[in-house]
Design an enzyme around this catalytic site. Structure first.
Site, PDB file in Angstrom:
ATOM      1  N   SER A 169       0.894  -0.996   0.165  1.00 44.07           N
ATOM      2  CA  SER A 169      -0.082  -0.040   0.025  1.00 44.07           C
ATOM      3  C   SER A 169       0.876   1.078  -0.138  1.00 44.07           C
ATOM      4  O   SER A 169       1.556   1.438  -0.933  1.00 44.07           O
ATOM      5  CB  SER A 169      -0.901  -0.007   1.295  1.00 44.07           C
ATOM      6  OG  SER A 169      -1.955   0.976   0.904  1.00 44.07           O
ATOM      7  N   LYS A 221     -19.400  18.179   3.399  1.00 38.30           N
ATOM      8  CA  LYS A 221     -18.555  18.364   4.450  1.00 38.30           C
ATOM      9  C   LYS A 221     -18.381  17.027   5.401  1.00 38.30           C
ATOM     10  O   LYS A 221     -17.307  16.869   5.628  1.00 38.30           O
ATOM     11  CB  LYS A 221     -19.107  19.286   5.468  1.00 38.30           C
ATOM     12  CG  LYS A 221     -18.184  19.722   6.672  1.00 38.30           C
ATOM     13  CD  LYS A 221     -16.825  20.017   6.247  1.00 38.30           C
ATOM     14  CE  LYS A 221     -15.707  20.208   7.325  1.00 38.30           C
ATOM     15  NZ  LYS A 221     -14.094  20.684   6.852  1.00 38.30           N
TER      16      LYS A 221
END
Length: 339
Positions: A169, A221
């Protein structure tokens, strides 16, 4: 009665000792916590000298007297020849860095200092070897770490990265920056994917008649929340953001290793070093130790490490953590076996 008196005196001594011990430990920890964090410093160690000492010691143990005498004459002759040569150019150097990354990639602060130090003194013929070990972590942290490694290449220095255990990763995001990427046979390589997960306690709060309020400005948001009630729209937006990060990850790896079939390897899977080489994820199968030895004594080899001096509280915490880890691993090893 005399027995009870002796026993009571013994108990009193034990209580006094325990109380005094607690007071001393509390005082030490209190003083330690007031200490300012230690200032960092650079440590540069000659690995060439260490290898030379190891080689010399092994020869002294294994060779007979006649061979040792012959060796001493040869070394003396080589030393004289080297000292008389005024035109001899300086040997190219190999700078060795160690990066063992955690989830938040906080180690990038030390990496930054180490790379800066090398760039201040390195020449074009020098090389940087990074011994990397990381299973990945936060996107922004490992993105910055990869950018720090890119600084080495931007200065025209050769960058080699060796993975002895794992580069997955975010760890592979760093590793693929290398001009030459090495791995041991069974190192874990890959995991070119993105993971995000979080629990939701909304049902538990409702069950206990606990209200939760959250106010935002901006449609997205907050997409998913831990305590609020999530909806399909928020989930879809959250999934979209993850996919976008995955695309950026794939594009970055492709730019670093253009000959690799990115769609074949960017599935989130990881492979052992041998298979990773077949897929083009790494360039060669070799350990970092063997790579360093392959450059000795042609290059001067130096380890570069940035360290921060720990205060007493940090040392006590580290000691306790190390003991706990050893106890856990010992217990775990008895409970099961693993490859």
């Amino acid at each position: 009665m005399e027995f009870l008196y002796e026993y009571g005196l013994f108990v009193a001594k034990v209580i006094t000792f325990v109380f005094a011990f607690i007071v001393i430990v509390s005082t030490v920890v209190g003083v330690a916590n007031k200490q300012k964090p230690g200032k960092g410093h650079l440590e540069i160690t000659s690995l060439s000298d260490q290898l030379k000492d190891v080689t010399q010691y092994a020869k002294e143990v294994l060779l007979d007297k006649r061979s040792l005498k012959k060796l001493a004459k040869e070394q003396k002759k080589e030393s004289k020849a080297k000292s008389k040569s005024d035109t001899e150019s300086a040997a190219p150097r190999l700078f060795v860095l160690d990066f063992k990354g955690s989830m938040d990639a906080s180690e990038v602060e030390h990496l930054r200092e180490e790379i800066t130090a090398i760039l201040c003194v390195a020449d074009k013929q020098d090389e940087v070897l990074v011994r990397l070990e990381s299973g990945g972590g936060v996107v922004h942290g490992y993105g910055l770490a990869a950018s720090q490694l890119q600084r080495i290449k931007d200065k025209g220095l050769a960058l080699t990265i060796a993975v002895d255990k794992v580069a997955a990763s975010g760890g592979y995001m760093m590793a693929c920056v290398a001009d030459k990427l090495l791995a041991s046979q069974f190192a874990y390589i890959g995991s070119i994917g993105v993971l995000a997960q979080l629990p939701n306690f909304n049902k538990l709060l409702k069950k206990n008649d606990i209200e939760f309020e959250q106010h935002t400005a901006g449609e997205f948001k907050r997409t998913l929340t831990v305590f609020g009630e999530n909806n399909d729209e928020g989930r879809a937006k959250f999934k979209q953001e993850i996919e976008e990060i995955h695309i950026l990850f794939k594009d970055f790896v492709s730019a670093q290793r253009p000959s690799m079939d990115i769609d074949r390897v960017a599935t989130g899977e990881y492979w052992p070093g041998i298979k990773a080489k077949e897929l083009g994820l790494v360039d060669d199968i070799i350990t970092s130790d063997d790579y360093i030895l392959s450059h000795y004594p042609k290059r001067e080899i130096f380890s570069v490490k940035y360290s921060i001096k720990k205060n007493v509280a940090e040392k006590l915490g580290m000691s306790a953590a190390n003991v706990a880890e050893r106890v856990f691993m010992k217990t775990w090893s008895k409970a099961r076996h693993w490859f």
